[in-house]
Design a protein around this motif. Sequence first.
Motif, PDB file in Angstrom:
ATOM      1  N   ARG A  24      27.866  21.673  39.616  1.00  0.00           N
ATOM      2  CA  ARG A  24      28.846  21.144  40.559  1.00  0.00           C
ATOM      3  C   ARG A  24      28.128  20.414  41.700  1.00  0.00           C
ATOM      4  NH1 ARG A  24      33.847  22.852  38.177  1.00  0.00           N
ATOM      5  NH2 ARG A  24      33.271  24.669  36.982  1.00  0.00           N
ATOM      6  N   ALA A 101      27.694  27.294  39.963  1.00  0.00           N
ATOM      7  CA  ALA A 101      28.596  26.644  39.001  1.00  0.00           C
ATOM      8  C   ALA A 101      29.459  27.679  38.283  1.00  0.00           C
ATOM      9  CB  ALA A 101      27.808  25.814  37.998  1.00  0.00           C
ATOM     10  N   GLU A 105      33.465  27.867  38.687  1.00  0.00           N
ATOM     11  CA  GLU A 105      34.272  27.741  37.472  1.00  0.00           C
ATOM     12  C   GLU A 105      35.130  28.990  37.289  1.00  0.00           C
ATOM     13  OE1 GLU A 105      35.170  28.010  33.156  1.00  0.00           O
ATOM     14  OE2 GLU A 105      33.904  29.368  34.290  1.00  0.00           O
TER      15      GLU A 105
END
Length: 114
Positions: A24, A101, A105
């Motif tokens: 990200r 990340a 997520e």
Amino acid sequence: MTSAELWRALLVRAGTSGYEIHTRPRISIKPRWFWVSVVGDTLFIDNAQQHVPSVRLSRARRISFKDFDYVYGCYVRHKGNAAKAKREAVKKSRNTIYIVAMIEEANSHYRAVT
């Protein structure tokens, strides 16, 4: 959701077949994909198998709950300022970008960090 609860959710999600997610980045670069798998109670990350561009790891990296818990703590403390959380966490773990990340997520799926 606590770090332990989120950790267990990630272990279950990785299951026996694993999954791919992407980094990200906060700047204008293309996210890189990586593979998440589990062995016992440890997560492993490796190069993506299906998506491109993939991260470039020479071998799989082990992510322990201890590392995950530390990065998660930084993330929660600096909620809303992921860049600051990453700067603090990167001092302790070379896997920070992958852990963040996974947290982000999972947060979109489980509402982990509210």
